[in-house]
Scaffold this active site. Structure first.
Site, PDB file in Angstrom:
ATOM      1  CD1 TRP A 140       9.287  -0.734  11.747  1.00 12.44           C
ATOM      2  CD2 TRP A 140       9.124  -0.080  14.015  1.00 12.44           C
ATOM      3  NE1 TRP A 140       8.380   0.675  12.051  1.00 12.44           N
ATOM      4  CE2 TRP A 140       8.338   0.842  13.244  1.00 12.44           C
ATOM      5  CE3 TRP A 140       8.956   0.034  15.366  1.00 12.44           C
ATOM      6  CZ2 TRP A 140       7.711   2.083  13.554  1.00 12.44           C
ATOM      7  CZ3 TRP A 140       8.244   1.269  15.981  1.00 12.44           C
ATOM      8  CH2 TRP A 140       7.694   2.114  15.208  1.00 12.44           C
ATOM      9  CG  LEU A 145       1.911  -9.318  19.819  1.00  8.66           C
ATOM     10  CD1 LEU A 145       1.764 -10.442  21.028  1.00  8.66           C
ATOM     11  CD2 LEU A 145       1.641  -8.223  19.825  1.00  8.66           C
ATOM     12  CE  LYS A 164      10.801  -7.666   4.632  1.00  3.00           C
ATOM     13  NZ  LYS A 164      11.554  -6.927   5.488  1.00  3.00           N
ATOM     14  CD  GLU A 238      -4.566  -7.632  11.662  1.00  4.40           C
ATOM     15  OE1 GLU A 238      -4.960  -6.703  11.995  1.00  4.40           O
ATOM     16  OE2 GLU A 238      -5.267  -8.705  12.231  1.00  4.40           O
ATOM     17  CB  CYS A 272      -1.568  -1.213  14.900  1.00 13.34           C
ATOM     18  SG  CYS A 272      -1.763  -2.472  16.180  1.00 13.34           S
ATOM     19  CD  GLU A 371      -0.227   4.227  11.781  1.00 14.01           C
ATOM     20  OE1 GLU A 371       0.208   4.149  10.679  1.00 14.01           O
ATOM     21  OE2 GLU A 371      -0.698   3.353  12.379  1.00 14.01           O
TER      22      GLU A 371
HETATM   23  P1  NAD Z   1       6.081  -0.843   6.699  1.00 18.56           P
HETATM   24  O1  NAD Z   1       4.776  -1.244   5.953  1.00 18.56           O
HETATM   25  O2  NAD Z   1       7.013  -0.022   6.349  1.00 18.56           O
HETATM   26  O3  NAD Z   1       7.041  -2.275   6.973  1.00 18.56           O
HETATM   27  C1  NAD Z   1       6.318  -3.563   7.505  1.00 18.56           C
HETATM   28  C2  NAD Z   1       7.195  -4.728   6.578  1.00 18.56           C
HETATM   29  O4  NAD Z   1       6.943  -4.681   5.164  1.00 18.56           O
HETATM   30  C3  NAD Z   1       8.624  -4.627   7.009  1.00 18.56           C
HETATM   31  O5  NAD Z   1       9.147  -5.972   7.009  1.00 18.56           O
HETATM   32  C4  NAD Z   1       9.149  -4.188   5.541  1.00 18.56           C
HETATM   33  O6  NAD Z   1      10.639  -4.720   5.134  1.00 18.56           O
HETATM   34  C5  NAD Z   1       8.063  -4.639   4.455  1.00 18.56           C
HETATM   35  N1  NAD Z   1       7.905  -4.097   3.223  1.00 18.56           N
HETATM   36  C6  NAD Z   1       7.992  -2.868   2.806  1.00 18.56           C
HETATM   37  N2  NAD Z   1       7.773  -2.467   1.636  1.00 18.56           N
HETATM   38  C7  NAD Z   1       7.531  -3.684   1.220  1.00 18.56           C
HETATM   39  C8  NAD Z   1       7.117  -4.016   0.044  1.00 18.56           C
HETATM   40  N3  NAD Z   1       6.953  -3.302  -1.360  1.00 18.56           N
HETATM   41  N4  NAD Z   1       6.855  -5.228  -0.406  1.00 18.56           N
HETATM   42  C9  NAD Z   1       6.923  -6.252   0.496  1.00 18.56           C
HETATM   43  N5  NAD Z   1       7.246  -5.804   1.895  1.00 18.56           N
HETATM   44  C10 NAD Z   1       7.471  -4.532   2.167  1.00 18.56           C
HETATM   45  O7  NAD Z   1       5.613  -0.676   8.282  1.00 18.56           O
HETATM   46  P2  NAD Z   1       6.419  -0.371   9.613  1.00 18.56           P
HETATM   47  O8  NAD Z   1       7.004   0.600   9.665  1.00 18.56           O
HETATM   48  O9  NAD Z   1       7.413  -1.655   9.743  1.00 18.56           O
HETATM   49  O10 NAD Z   1       5.324  -0.851  10.934  1.00 18.56           O
HETATM   50  C11 NAD Z   1       4.557   0.311  11.231  1.00 18.56           C
HETATM   51  C12 NAD Z   1       3.054   0.192  10.647  1.00 18.56           C
HETATM   52  O11 NAD Z   1       2.568  -1.022  10.955  1.00 18.56           O
HETATM   53  C13 NAD Z   1       2.073   1.057  11.351  1.00 18.56           C
HETATM   54  O12 NAD Z   1       1.290   1.970  10.103  1.00 18.56           O
HETATM   55  C14 NAD Z   1       1.234   0.544  12.200  1.00 18.56           C
HETATM   56  O13 NAD Z   1       0.010   0.976  12.412  1.00 18.56           O
HETATM   57  C15 NAD Z   1       1.138  -0.801  11.359  1.00 18.56           C
HETATM   58  N6  NAD Z   1       1.010  -2.051  12.324  1.00 18.56           N
HETATM   59  C16 NAD Z   1      -0.351  -2.265  12.118  1.00 18.56           C
HETATM   60  C17 NAD Z   1      -0.629  -3.692  13.145  1.00 18.56           C
HETATM   61  C18 NAD Z   1      -2.122  -4.213  13.102  1.00 18.56           C
HETATM   62  O14 NAD Z   1      -2.211  -5.214  13.703  1.00 18.56           O
HETATM   63  N7  NAD Z   1      -3.201  -3.753  12.371  1.00 18.56           N
HETATM   64  C19 NAD Z   1      -0.029  -4.139  14.153  1.00 18.56           C
HETATM   65  C20 NAD Z   1       1.449  -3.572  14.193  1.00 18.56           C
HETATM   66  C21 NAD Z   1       1.841  -2.055  13.284  1.00 18.56           C
END
Ligand code: NAD
Length: 482
Positions: A140, A145, A164, A238, A272, A371
């Protein structure tokens, strides 16, 4: 809650994190919807793979043009559903548009190489080809991006995609689908909406999905990797970070305060690559600390949509509670909060958290280890530059790291010895479409952007082609030659 779902009501409600008001809703995808989306992507894959690279480039440029036309609305939607201030969403849209234009061109540039053959009558070709159906699962914090960084190269490489979006921020994606990505042939770009463990896992497990491009938390990345393992699906992960920021002795305190505030507090610290831990030289600790506190004091918290806002709300209560927990843990273990540290009193609604500067922290505290993903600036002192580098590397994560210094010897030592996918020297958090972005260690090994960002969506085939059709002397039988 910033998003609610129920298979009974069959929709996901989306809420503004600045006001907690409902912004809209999107249909919740059933298992059948997910299967249909993957089947559409699968049945249109061959046609898209065989589509001329020029036509694919035109469609990608066309999408970028439409994004320019719809930019204002997309910036507003991003601001309302995600929370960060308008200038940061303007920047997000600029990156999104440029990414589509960049991969439009890169996609027609090359698809492999020719090797010197061992025989004059042979041709050896390395062909890079698409995987097939790619699942693009998004977080989110940068909804469009991170969509662009996956979808544009995946399409340019000839894959079809099922996107998704995060259940917290699907509105900008749905708008983009309808108004900017609508010229692509049917079935090439598909979207499903829903919760991760339900819709996300159905998508990951579908046998026709051959690659999974995921940005999100480490825990979800690990879960996806375990689901993908039995079918050996290609993983493009990522994940999270705990980026360090080293202030060298020669840095200017005023410039440092501004660079650090941007690096740690943009998007309320929900980047991130946000700076999450800061190493400050013992000899100039007082000067740097005062300049940082003075600067952070002046920043204005408020809804992202207001033009004077510097720091918007966090995305939701769970994420804010985690930040409060890290601050409390640090306090309980001897850290001192110099400014911030709480939920601001002047907002009835919205998930705000004060920008927080702490000192007397160490690596035993959650705020320096896990984090945090919030607006915190924990300052830890170091005695020598070598010690600072050891501190930077003392982490399970390896996404990015920043250095402020005009000493080239220090800069060289820093980028050679720090284990992280991106190093910023004197200009934190900048991106360049032509260069790779991604992590090391727990932050995941994928690379987005640049040539690497295209190659992440292609697999490699080596073609050995003999033009002479006579039998070879080294074939069977071994005993009786000729
Ligand atoms: P999240 O892992 O909770 O969710 C990310 C996505 O995965 C969402 O669409 C969610 O619905 C889906 N998801 C959740 N559980 C799943 C499962 N079991 N199977 C398949 N899909 C599933 O992460 P978030 O809270 O949305 O985002 C924040 C995290 O993203 C932070 O840890 C941040 O560091 C990371 N992030 C990393 C980068 C990078 O480039 N390395 C960039 C942006 C954000």
């Amino acid at each position: 809650m910033s998003a609610k779902s129920s298979t009974a009501v069959k929709e996901i409600e989306v809420f503004n994190p600045a006001t907690e008001e409902k912004l809209g809703a999107v249909p919740y995808s059933t298992t059948d919807d997910v299967v249909k989306a993957v089947e559409a992507a699968e049945s249109n894959f061959k046609r898209w793979k065989d589509t001329s690279a020029n036509v694919r480039a035109e469609l990608l440029h066309g999408a970028a043009d439409k994004m320019r036309k719809h930019q204002k609305k997309l910036i507003e939607l991003l601001t309302l559903e995600q929370g960060k201030p308008v200038p940061e969403n303007e920047e997000e849209m600029e990156w999104v548009i440029n990414t589509f234009d960049y991969y439009a061109e890169l996609g027609r540039h090359e698809r492999g190489r020719v090797l010197p053959s061992n025989e004059p009558s042979q041709l050896n070709i390395v062909v890079k080809e698409p995987f097939g159906v790619v699942a693009c699962i998004l977080p989110w914090n940068y909804p469009l991006l991170l969509l662009a960084w996956k979808v544009a190269p995946a399409l340019a490489a000839g894959n079809t995609v099922v996107i998704k979006p995060s259940e917290l921020t699907p509105l900008s994606t749905m708008y983009m689908m309808e108004h900017c990505l609508d010229e692509f042939p049917k079935g090439v770009i598909n979207v499903v909406n829903g919760l991760g463990p339900d819709v996300g896992e159905t998508l990951v497990k579908h046998p026709a999905v051959r690659a999974i491009a995921f940005t999100g938390s480490v825990a979800t990345g690990q879960r996806i990797a375990s689901l993908a393992a039995p079918a050996m699906k290609k993983l493009h992960l990522e994940l999270g970070g705990k980026d360090a920021f080293v202030i060298a002795e020669d840095a200017d305190p005023e410039v440092t305060a501004k660079a650090l505030a941007y690096s740690a507090l943009a998007n309320a610290g929900q980047v991130c690559t946000s700076t999450e831990r800061v190493y400050i030289p013992q000899k100039r600790k007082k000067e740097f600390t005062e300049a940082i506190v003075e600067f952070v004091k002046k920043l204005k918290i408020g809804p992202g949509i207001e033009p004077t806002t510097d720091i918007g709300p966090m995305i939701g209560p769970t994420f804010r509670d985690k930040v409060a927990n890290h601050v409390e843990d640090a306090r309980a273990h001897g850290a001192k909060v110099l400014i911030g540290g709480s939920v601001p009193k002047n907002f009835d609604k919205g998930y705000y958290f004060e920008p927080t500067v702490l000192v007397d922290v160490d690596h035993s505290m959650k705020i320096m280890k896990e984090e945090t993903f919030g607006p915190t600036i924990p300052l830890m002192e170091y005695k020598s530059f070598e010690q600072a580098i050891d501190y930077v590397n003392d982490s399970e994560f390896g996404l990015g790291a920043c250095l402020l210094s005009s000493d080239p010897m220090k800069a060289k030592l820093f980028f050679e010895d720090v284990k992280a996918g991106t190093i910023w020297i004197n200009d934190p958090l900048t991106d360049n479409y032509a260069g790779p972005f991604g992590g090391m260690k727990l932050s995941g090994g994928a690379r987005e952007l640049g040539q690497e960002g295209l190659d992440g969506f292609r697999e490699v085939k080596h073609v050995h082609w003999e033009f002479a059709t006579s039998a070879k002397s080294y074939w069977f039988p071994y005993g009786k030659k000729g």
